[in-house]
Every structure is written in C-alpha cells, then in structure tokens.
Write a protein that holds these residues in place. Structure first.
Motif, PDB file in Angstrom:
ATOM      1  N   LEU A 759       8.139  34.894  24.385  1.00 51.15           N
ATOM      2  CA  LEU A 759       8.772  34.039  23.375  1.00 51.15           C
ATOM      3  C   LEU A 759      10.252  34.403  23.302  1.00 51.15           C
ATOM      4  CD1 LEU A 759       8.736  32.037  20.932  1.00 51.15           C
ATOM      5  CD2 LEU A 759       8.207  34.027  19.488  1.00 51.15           C
ATOM      6  N   PHE A 760      11.135  33.425  23.573  1.00 47.75           N
ATOM      7  CA  PHE A 760      12.583  33.593  23.440  1.00 47.75           C
ATOM      8  C   PHE A 760      13.032  32.675  22.314  1.00 47.75           C
ATOM      9  CE2 PHE A 760      16.958  32.308  24.899  1.00 47.75           C
ATOM     10  CZ  PHE A 760      17.561  33.484  24.491  1.00 47.75           C
ATOM     11  N   THR A 761      13.354  33.276  21.147  1.00 47.42           N
ATOM     12  CA  THR A 761      13.602  32.478  19.944  1.00 47.42           C
ATOM     13  C   THR A 761      14.895  32.874  19.261  1.00 47.42           C
ATOM     14  OG1 THR A 761      12.724  31.889  17.763  1.00 47.42           O
ATOM     15  CG2 THR A 761      12.204  34.083  18.584  1.00 47.42           C
ATOM     16  N   ASP A 762      15.526  31.863  18.689  1.00 47.83           N
ATOM     17  CA  ASP A 762      16.679  32.112  17.829  1.00 47.83           C
ATOM     18  C   ASP A 762      16.181  32.661  16.490  1.00 47.83           C
ATOM     19  OD1 ASP A 762      19.237  32.213  16.923  1.00 47.83           O
ATOM     20  OD2 ASP A 762      19.404  30.063  16.489  1.00 47.83           O
ATOM     21  N   MET A 763      17.092  33.309  15.732  1.00 47.12           N
ATOM     22  CA  MET A 763      16.684  33.942  14.481  1.00 47.12           C
ATOM     23  C   MET A 763      16.611  32.943  13.331  1.00 47.12           C
ATOM     24  SD  MET A 763      16.126  37.003  15.313  1.00 47.12           S
ATOM     25  CE  MET A 763      15.861  37.520  13.650  1.00 47.12           C
ATOM     26  N   VAL A 764      17.668  32.154  13.172  1.00 43.60           N
ATOM     27  CA  VAL A 764      17.742  31.234  12.030  1.00 43.60           C
ATOM     28  C   VAL A 764      17.503  29.823  12.551  1.00 43.60           C
ATOM     29  CG1 VAL A 764      19.177  30.356  10.158  1.00 43.60           C
ATOM     30  CG2 VAL A 764      19.376  32.745  10.894  1.00 43.60           C
ATOM     31  N   MET A 765      16.459  29.174  12.011  1.00 43.19           N
ATOM     32  CA  MET A 765      16.108  27.829  12.453  1.00 43.19           C
ATOM     33  C   MET A 765      15.672  26.992  11.265  1.00 43.19           C
ATOM     34  SD  MET A 765      13.964  28.561  15.955  1.00 43.19           S
ATOM     35  CE  MET A 765      12.753  29.519  15.069  1.00 43.19           C
ATOM     36  N   PRO A 766      15.774  25.681  11.397  1.00 47.15           N
ATOM     37  CA  PRO A 766      15.317  24.790  10.312  1.00 47.15           C
ATOM     38  C   PRO A 766      13.797  24.668  10.285  1.00 47.15           C
ATOM     39  CG  PRO A 766      16.132  23.505  12.161  1.00 47.15           C
ATOM     40  CD  PRO A 766      16.406  24.958  12.505  1.00 47.15           C
ATOM     41  N   ALA A 767      13.310  23.803   9.445  1.00 49.06           N
ATOM     42  CA  ALA A 767      11.886  23.484   9.281  1.00 49.06           C
ATOM     43  C   ALA A 767      11.112  24.607   8.610  1.00 49.06           C
ATOM     44  CB  ALA A 767      11.242  23.128  10.622  1.00 49.06           C
ATOM     45  N   GLY A 768      11.789  25.579   7.996  1.00 46.31           N
ATOM     46  CA  GLY A 768      11.124  26.565   7.163  1.00 46.31           C
ATOM     47  C   GLY A 768      10.436  27.691   7.876  1.00 46.31           C
ATOM     48  N   VAL A 788      11.733  38.118  22.712  1.00 45.53           N
ATOM     49  CA  VAL A 788      13.177  38.347  22.782  1.00 45.53           C
ATOM     50  C   VAL A 788      13.826  37.488  21.700  1.00 45.53           C
ATOM     51  CG1 VAL A 788      15.284  38.141  24.140  1.00 45.53           C
ATOM     52  CG2 VAL A 788      13.156  38.877  25.242  1.00 45.53           C
ATOM     53  N   PHE A 789      14.583  38.178  20.815  1.00 45.13           N
ATOM     54  CA  PHE A 789      15.309  37.478  19.751  1.00 45.13           C
ATOM     55  C   PHE A 789      16.753  37.288  20.191  1.00 45.13           C
ATOM     56  CE2 PHE A 789      11.972  39.754  17.410  1.00 45.13           C
ATOM     57  CZ  PHE A 789      11.398  38.711  16.713  1.00 45.13           C
ATOM     58  N   ALA A 790      17.347  36.161  19.814  1.00 42.88           N
ATOM     59  CA  ALA A 790      18.755  35.889  20.068  1.00 42.88           C
ATOM     60  C   ALA A 790      19.386  35.384  18.781  1.00 42.88           C
ATOM     61  CB  ALA A 790      18.917  34.862  21.190  1.00 42.88           C
ATOM     62  N   SER A 791      20.634  35.838  18.537  1.00 37.65           N
ATOM     63  CA  SER A 791      21.321  35.385  17.326  1.00 37.65           C
ATOM     64  C   SER A 791      22.796  35.725  17.407  1.00 37.65           C
ATOM     65  CB  SER A 791      20.710  36.032  16.087  1.00 37.65           C
ATOM     66  OG  SER A 791      21.390  35.625  14.922  1.00 37.65           O
ATOM     67  N   GLY A 792      23.584  34.910  16.729  1.00 34.69           N
ATOM     68  CA  GLY A 792      24.993  35.265  16.558  1.00 34.69           C
ATOM     69  C   GLY A 792      25.164  36.366  15.542  1.00 34.69           C
ATOM     70  N   TYR A 793      24.230  36.575  14.694  1.00 35.24           N
ATOM     71  CA  TYR A 793      23.968  37.675  13.792  1.00 35.24           C
ATOM     72  C   TYR A 793      22.503  37.560  13.504  1.00 35.24           C
ATOM     73  CZ  TYR A 793      24.700  34.263   9.954  1.00 35.24           C
ATOM     74  OH  TYR A 793      24.633  33.200   9.119  1.00 35.24           O
ATOM     75  N   THR A 794      21.697  38.227  12.793  1.00 31.20           N
ATOM     76  CA  THR A 794      22.112  38.872  11.596  1.00 31.20           C
ATOM     77  C   THR A 794      21.121  39.983  11.338  1.00 31.20           C
ATOM     78  OG1 THR A 794      21.487  38.473   9.281  1.00 31.20           O
ATOM     79  CG2 THR A 794      21.602  36.605  10.671  1.00 31.20           C
ATOM     80  N   VAL A 795      21.582  41.021  10.786  1.00 29.14           N
ATOM     81  CA  VAL A 795      20.707  42.141  10.478  1.00 29.14           C
ATOM     82  C   VAL A 795      19.750  41.835   9.340  1.00 29.14           C
ATOM     83  CG1 VAL A 795      22.183  43.254   8.769  1.00 29.14           C
ATOM     84  CG2 VAL A 795      20.749  44.652  10.238  1.00 29.14           C
ATOM     85  N   ARG A 808       8.181  46.144  22.277  1.00 27.10           N
ATOM     86  CA  ARG A 808       8.173  45.027  23.222  1.00 27.10           C
ATOM     87  C   ARG A 808       9.274  44.011  22.907  1.00 27.10           C
ATOM     88  NH1 ARG A 808       3.677  44.440  20.060  1.00 27.10           N
ATOM     89  NH2 ARG A 808       2.354  45.309  21.701  1.00 27.10           N
ATOM     90  N   ALA A 809       9.725  44.029  21.660  1.00 18.87           N
ATOM     91  CA  ALA A 809      10.737  43.055  21.276  1.00 18.87           C
ATOM     92  C   ALA A 809      12.114  43.519  21.743  1.00 18.87           C
ATOM     93  CB  ALA A 809      10.724  42.854  19.772  1.00 18.87           C
ATOM     94  N   ARG A 810      12.936  42.570  22.160  1.00 18.44           N
ATOM     95  CA  ARG A 810      14.319  42.808  22.552  1.00 18.44           C
ATOM     96  C   ARG A 810      15.221  41.896  21.730  1.00 18.44           C
ATOM     97  NH1 ARG A 810      11.865  46.280  24.538  1.00 18.44           N
ATOM     98  NH2 ARG A 810      11.990  47.150  26.650  1.00 18.44           N
ATOM     99  N   PHE A 811      16.495  42.315  21.612  1.00 16.33           N
ATOM    100  CA  PHE A 811      17.457  41.512  20.870  1.00 16.33           C
ATOM    101  C   PHE A 811      18.640  41.224  21.781  1.00 16.33           C
ATOM    102  CE2 PHE A 811      21.239  40.992  18.267  1.00 16.33           C
ATOM    103  CZ  PHE A 811      20.828  39.991  17.407  1.00 16.33           C
ATOM    104  N   LEU A 812      19.011  39.975  21.888  1.00 20.81           N
ATOM    105  CA  LEU A 812      20.118  39.539  22.726  1.00 20.81           C
ATOM    106  C   LEU A 812      21.187  38.934  21.836  1.00 20.81           C
ATOM    107  CD1 LEU A 812      21.180  39.192  25.600  1.00 20.81           C
ATOM    108  CD2 LEU A 812      20.039  36.955  25.678  1.00 20.81           C
ATOM    109  N   GLN A 813      22.342  39.571  21.873  1.00 18.40           N
ATOM    110  CA  GLN A 813      23.442  39.148  21.011  1.00 18.40           C
ATOM    111  C   GLN A 813      24.134  37.922  21.604  1.00 18.40           C
ATOM    112  OE1 GLN A 813      24.887  40.762  17.989  1.00 18.40           O
ATOM    113  NE2 GLN A 813      25.705  38.691  17.982  1.00 18.40           N
ATOM    114  N   LYS A 814      24.314  36.918  20.810  1.00 19.94           N
ATOM    115  CA  LYS A 814      25.140  35.783  21.197  1.00 19.94           C
ATOM    116  C   LYS A 814      26.604  36.164  21.028  1.00 19.94           C
ATOM    117  CE  LYS A 814      21.861  32.162  19.791  1.00 19.94           C
ATOM    118  NZ  LYS A 814      21.656  30.991  18.914  1.00 19.94           N
TER     119      LYS A 814
END
Length: 844
Positions: A759-768, A788-795, A808-814
């Motif tokens: 799963l490669f997902t952004d952190m902040v998304m619409p639809a709740g 794998v999480f991707a985001s321009g931020y945020t902690v 197993r989770a990774r974080f990829l900085q935008k």
C-alpha cells in the motif's frame, strides 16, 4: 436624798476619755457623752434631757417616789421598835438617843441597800464601758426604783452602743471588702493595659479573685473555635490533671453550654441538686458545692467562662457578683486587646513580609513606611533607600491622589536597566497614599519571548501549509523530469533542459524541507546517538566549509549522555550554526564547538520559559564575529529574515534550527553583543540509554532502478501526482491499482485484496479516511501487507512508534524523485535497508 456626792460625779465624768479611746473618731461625732448623760441623770432630777428614758419612767419630782418610800419605810421600821422598847421599858432619858441611833442605822442600811449597791454596780459597768467592753451590763434587776430604772436605761444604752458598734464594724468590713475588690479590678485593668503576657494576666486574676472572695477553687476557660469545648487557661486549687490539656464540654446540656447560652451570671447553691445542666466531672471530683460562673464577653464572640467554687454551701452576695463581673470585663478587655494586637501584627506581618514591595507616602511625598522587599529592591539597583527609586514626580502624584481620591493608572520607570511598574492608592481618612512597585523586567522579558514564540508558531503553521502544497507540485516536476531523463535516446538539448528543471526543483525541495523542519511538521526517525560522534564525523566537512581564515576548535568531553534524535536533523543543526558563524566572521576568527552535560533546575525554568527541568546535553557554538544587538537577536529565528546580501542567504537556516530543536523537545538560547561575538546554546534532553550504535553513512545516489512484478495499491488525492506515481511504478514493472481517496481504496481492496502486496498512500486525503486509518484497516485483514506513507508533512498524522513497531512501514518525504520512489518501494517489499531519513533525497 435627791443627789449624789460630788465625788461620784467627778468619778463618772473622768471616764469620758476612756470612752473616746474605745470608740475613736466615730465617738467624737456622737451627739452625747455617756458619762455626762449618766451624771446629769444622777445629779439633777429636774433635768430636761430625756434622750434615753426607761420604758417605765418615774417622776423624780413626785414626793412619793419608790426610793424615798423605801428609805422612809426602812427608817420607820427601825424607829418603831425603838419607840416600842422605850415605851414598854419606860426609857425616857434614852428615848431620843435610841430613836436617833435607830434612825441612823436605818438610814445607813437603806442607803447601802437601796442606793450604794446599785450605784456601785452602775459605776463598775461604766468603768468597763470606758475601757471598751461594750458587752458589760449593770446586772440590776430592780426596775421600780429610780436607780433600777437608771441601770436599766444604762443597759439599754450599752446594748444600743454595742449594736451600733457591730453595725459599724460590718459596714467597715463591707467598705474594706469593696475597696479591696475595687483595688483588684483596678490592678487587673492596669495590668491588662500594659502587659503583653496574657497568660500571666489570667493567672494573676485567678489568684486575686480567690484571695479576695476567700474561695477554694477558681478557673478561667477559653471557648475553642469549634464552640463545642472549653480549654483551661488558668486554675487554682484543683487537683493534678486539671491543666491546659483538659477540655470541658461546652455543648448544649453541659454547664459550659448553659452558662454561655444563658449569658447572665449563674449562681450554684448546691451542685448535686442542680437540674439546669450536667455538672462537669472535675467539679464533682473536687467536692464543689457552691459557686458562680459567668461569661467573659468580648465584642465579637465570648472569650470563655470565669468560675469560682467552694466546698461548703455559700450564698454569694450581689457585691461579689458585681466584683466578678468587673474582673470578667477586665479579662474580656485584655482578650479583645490581645485579639486586636494579633490582627494588627498579622496585618503588619502581611505588609512587612509581603514579597511585593510596599510603601506608605505622606502628603508631601516622603516615605513613612516601607517593607523589607522594597529595601531589597532598592539595594538591587545599587541604592541605599527606597526613596532613591521613587518616580521623579512622586509629590505631584501623591497630591493628586489625595485631592481627587482615586488611583492614577499604572506606569513604568527605568532604573539601572530595570523596569519598575508603579501603582498608587490613596487612603483619604489617614491622609496617606499606599504605593506598590513591581519589578516587571522579567515579566516583560517573558512576555516578549512568549510573543516571539507565538509569532514563530504562526509563521511555522503558514510555512507548513505552503511547503505541503508546494511539495506536491515539486513532486510532479521532479517525477516527470526524472522520467524524461531516464528515457533512452533523449536529445542532448532536451536532456539538458530536463536536468535543469530537475536541479531547480531539487533546490526548491531543499527550501521546503527547511520550512518543514522549522514548522516541526516533518516526520522524525529518532535513535539514541552520541553528539560527539556527530560533530567528529562532520569535522572534515566543516573544515572545508569554514575555509582557511576560520579556526575550528572542538575538544569532546570524555563522557557525555546520549540523546534521542534524528541524525540527519542533528547534522543540519550543527551545519546551519557553523555556516551562520562563518558568515559573521568575514575577516576570520575562531569557531568553538563544545559539548557538556547540564542539570536544569526549576529556578532556571522560571526565567527561561522555553526551558525544561532535568538533565540535558548542551551543544555550544561560539564565534568571534561581529555579534548582534538586541533587535537582531529577537528576529534571528524568523523564517526569511536575514542580514546577508541578496543571493547569499535564504533566512531559513536558524529558523530550521529552531524548528528542529522544538521537534526534539529542546530549545535554543542566544547571547551576543556587537563586536564581541555570538554564542548559541542548544539544549537536548539527555537519555538514560547506556549504549547506542549510530550511523552517519550517507545513502549513495544511483541511477539504477530495480523494479518488480508485485501489485501496488496507490492512494493519492492529487490526480496529476497519482498518475505520475502510477506511471513510474508501472515503468518499473509493478502492477498498479490507483484510487483518489480512502473509500475508493477500500473498494479496490475488497476486489483485489488477495493480490495486493504493498500500500502506497498519501497521509491527508478527503472522504473521511486518512492514510493511517486506511493502513490500519488493511493491516487488520492482512498483517503481512507492506506499507509506504508519503506526505509533504506531517508528524501529527503519522506516529513514529507506528513505523517502528510494525517494522514494515516506510515514510517517503515529498517531494520525492523517481529513483527515491522506486528504491523505497523495492526496499519495503524486500524488507531491507533503513527507513529513509526525512529531508534526505537522492539525486539522479
């Protein structure tokens, strides 16, 4: 025979001084003299003085009085036998002689029996009276004759004198007792006015009361604050055990409660017969029979009870009750005075021990009182007296306060670099002004620091929002530029343009990373590290960075606690501080980097609002450059604020340091003066860990991209960015399912969950449904799923603990590049490599 010889009169009148000696001055006021009165009665039968007459008076002017009849009868009885003898024996020549001799004998016997005997008894009694024996009586029982009546009258007079003497003695005793009671009350009142020892007053009062009223027991009881018991404060005559530790019941049915509730003096005739209250055991044990109890009253509440008691039945008089009331009033006045003095002392101590400076000013502006804090405040600014720190217009302020009767607004003055806040409050009744001063230097400094912190926080939030949106655009730019550069057979001109776009976006991405570090919105991957290793590993690079004109001085300590932090962020803090110091030393100088352990206490925290108590590691960077003034120090941590020339600085270096330290629960302090250099003190919370393995090895850039055949679920709400990520992954050989929000991703998961590997997902998304919530739901169904999480931020939206615990989770900085994305996906699927550090991107 109507008179006594002159000698008798003289003998009686000579006793006059004896009477005077006995009766003293009181007899001088007597309207008659006993001896003269007695003599007049005896000498003159025709006297008009009838002050004291017998109950059955005999008229001595009457010829047939009882005494004369007795004398005539005696002579007659003596003459008749003589005449009979003369007649029968015819003694004519001896008749006159015998008759005269018989008459003489009869007269002698009658005078002795009827006059001299009574007269001697009267004279004897008169002599005893003259000697002071008022109980002496004549003993004459004959009340028919004149002398008998005289004796009876004399006895009546003696009885009257004795009665008057007894009455006078009782009166004198009463007056003496009253005088003694008044003296006791006066002495206690004076003692109460001048003495500060209230306990001594109570003890003295008990002793004087017991001596004056001649009682065996006395006590003074103090009513306790809860109004349910009485404590012994003074006592006399009681058995051992009746002391200040004893408590006597003061509730409703008790004697104490009855006396306090009744309010009036309570007289006890017989304690065992009392039905009005329950007698205390201490009275019964000591054999008390009678007594008086009354309330010691004060203006606010009763002080307690004054009581006196006897072992024998006794009727106390009204004077004794009034005396006890006067004593109780004196004790009450003393108790009230003591209470008032305690209140005054409390108020005085409140002002004197007040931690805030307080002064009292006279109408002319002079100081009439100041507390210790005011004096210490004056001494703190090198002054010997508080008048030296008064505002220059104090006289006008005091005058205006007293005339207008209101308080002027607070204002501030500067003394020796300190700021004093003043407030004045008039007291018109006393014609004084109370003045309060506060050293507000620290408060103003803290307020300034708070405003600065709030401003930095607001700017940080703005910077984070800008960086987040900008990172999405940079990701698209870098991704497409990277794909263009990776295409084989690209014309050189197109390749050069793609590289220019890529490098420009990389520079922009560096700026956004600094903004995110400043705003503390980037994800930190902490480890236990030793700052000595960090500085030592950066030394070679720092030497090249500082140049030949700047000397780097670093001597690490032998021991240093570990800190928990992100290695890359630590390196960036050191790098930014050293670069800032180099730019401040245009002509060269020395840059000193030191490390040390420090224990921060509460006193330090109170004066430094950003500080935290506990053990810390301090990184100190000092230079010998141009230094800064107060204005520059207040703004150096603001983003985009710089004193450097255009093109030489972005104004984000120190702002980034500030943000990184906030993210590490630390803080930064700056001390500087123009032309005297600058020192930055950076505080990191010390860790309790003993050992740590740090790694400062950089990630080697590579253009080789390793792909795979796995299935990846891409969730990104930005359509262009989602399409780019899908394109990059498909070029790497992956099978990709793409969705624009969490709900669409759940639908895709339900259809393809058995085939999705990552799963490669952004952190902040619409639809709740956020990225973390989506990952948690999918992991519940398939715990082997890679994320794998991707985001321009945020902690705030991702937990570092979540990344560590699942392993197993990774974080990829935008913004991320094509190579970063492909490498991160591959390492996550293979379970190799370290989590990519925030702010570290790979170049092509």
């Amino acid at each position: 025979m109507n008179a006594l010889p002159t000698g008798y009169y003289d003998a009686i009148t000579r006793k006059k001084r004896g009477w005077r000696r006995f009766f003293g001055t009181s007899l001088k006021r007597t309207p008659f003299i006993v001896s003269n009165f007695l003599a007049k009665i005896v000498v003159s039968e025709s006297s008009d003085d009838t002050a004291l007459k017998p109950s059955k008076a005999v008229d001595v002017q009457n010829g047939f009085t009882g005494l004369r009849i007795r004398l005539v009868g005696t002579v007659f009885l003596a003459v008749v036998p003589a005449l009979a003898i003369i007649y029968f024996f015819k003694l004519g020549e001896w008749s006159g002689f015998l008759v005269g001799l018989a008459a003489l004998a009869a007269a002698w016997y009658g005078g002795e029996r009827f006059i001299m005997r009574q007269l001697r008894m009267i004279l004897s009694t008169t002599q005893r009276l003259a000697e002071g024996d008022l109980s002496s009586r004549t003993g004459v029982n004959d009340t028919k004759s004149e002398l008998g009546q005289l004796a009876h009258t004399f006895d009546s007079m003696a009885q009257s004198l004795l009665q008057r003497a007894l009455e006078r003695e009782e009166t004198e005793k009463l007056l003496l007792a009253r005088a003694q009671q008044q003296a006791v009350v006066a002495a206690l009142g004076q003692f109460a006015m001048v003495s500060q020892d209230f306990s001594a007053l109570l003890s003295q009062a008990i002793q004087l009361v017991a001596q004056t009223l001649e009682v065996q027991f006395a006590h003074i009881l103090e009513l306790q604050p809860e109004n349910e018991s009485l404590a012994v404060r003074a006592g006399l005559g009681w058995r051992s055990g009746f002391s200040s530790a004893s408590a006597i019941d003061a509730r409703r049915r008790s004697m104490g409660g009855f006396v306090l509730g009744h309010g009036q003096p309570t007289l006890i005739a017989g304690l065992h017969q009392e039905r009005r209250f329950i007698a205390p055991n201490v009275l019964l044990e000591n054999g008390v029979v009678s007594g008086i109890c009354l309330v010691v009253a004060t203006r606010q509440r009763p002080y307690g009870i004054l009581g006196i008691y006897t072992k024998k039945a006794r009727q106390f008089t009204g004077d004794e009750v009034q005396f006890l009331l006067a004593v109780a009033n004196a004790i009450g006045m003393a108790a009230e005075r003591r209470r008032a003095e305690n209140e005054l002392q409390k108020l005085a101590a409140f002002a004197q021990l007040n931690p805030n400076p307080a002064l009292e000013l006279a109408p002319d502006g002079s100081i009439t009182y100041f507390n210790d804090t005011a004096l210490r405040l004056a001494i703190s600014v090198n002054q010997n007296h508080p008048r030296a720190i008064l505002p220059p217009n104090t006289n006008d302020i005091v005058k205006a306060c007293l005339e207008q009767g209101d308080c002027p607004p607070r204002f501030e003055t500067k003394v020796e670099g300190r700021t004093f806040s003043w407030s004045f409050h008039p007291v018109p009744a006393s014609r004084v002004v109370h003045c309060y001063v506060e050293d507000s230097t620290e408060r103003l400094s803290l307020e300034s620091q708070l405003r600065q912190s709030q401003k930095m926080e607001s700017i940080g939030q703005l910077a984070a929002g800008v960086a987040h949106d900008f990172n999405n655009m940079l990701t698209i730019i870098q991704g497409h530029a990277g794909m263009l550069m990776a295409r084989p057979g690209m014309p050189s001109q197109a390749l050069d343009s793609a590289q220019a776009v890529f490098f420009a976006s990389e520079r922009a991405a560096s700026l956004t990373r600094q903004l995110l570090m400043f705003s503390r919105k980037n994800v930190m991957q902490p480890k236990y590290i030793d700052l000595r290793d960090i500085v030592a590993n950066m030394s070679k690079m720092l030497h090249r960075l500082l140049g030949e004109t700047v000397t780097l001085d670093f001597n690490p300590p032998k021991e240093l606690p570990l800190v928990q932090g992100d290695t890359g962020m630590m390196e960036q803090v050191i790098m930014n501080l050293c670069v800032n110091a180099r730019d401040a030393m245009e002509r060269g100088g020395t840059l000193a980097v030191t490390l040390g352990a420090i224990d921060i206490g509460q006193d330090y925290v109170q004066t430094h609002p950003e500080a935290r108590a506990g053990n810390h590691v301090c990184l100190r960077v000092s230079d010998t450059g141009c230094g800064m003034d107060t204005y520059l120090i207040s703004r150096i941590f603001e983003p985009f604020f710089t004193t450097k020339e255009v093109g030489k600085g972005t104004g984000l270096g120190l702002a980034t340091v500030y943000g990184i330290m906030k993210q590490h629960n630390g803080w930064v302090e700056v001390t500087s003066q123009p032309n005297h250099g600058t020192t930055f003190n950076v505080f990191f919370p010390a860790s309790n860990a003993n050992t740590v393995k740090t790694s400062t090895e950089d990630i080697t850039p590579s253009t080789t991209v390793v792909g795979g055949k796995e299935t990846v679920l891409v969730v990104e709400d930005e359509p262009v960015l989602r399409e780019m990520a899908q394109m990059i992954l498909e070029e790497c050989g992956y099978r990709v399912f793409a969705s624009g929000n969490g709900r669409e991703a759940l639908d895709l998961w339900e259809r393809h969950k058995n085939s999705v590997d990552l799963l490669f997902t952004d952190m902040v998304m619409p639809a709740g449904v956020s990225g973390v919530e989506l990952a948690n739901k999918l992991l519940e169904q398939q715990n082997e799923l890679k994320v794998v999480f991707a985001s321009g931020y945020t902690v705030d939206d991702i937990s570092t603990d979540f990344l560590e615990k699942n392993n197993r989770a990774r974080f990829l900085q935008k913004p991320y590049t094509r190579i970063n994305l492909a490498r991160t996906i591959r390492e996550t699927l293979d379970g190799t490599g370290e989590v990519q550090r925030t702010g570290r991107s790979l170049a092509v």
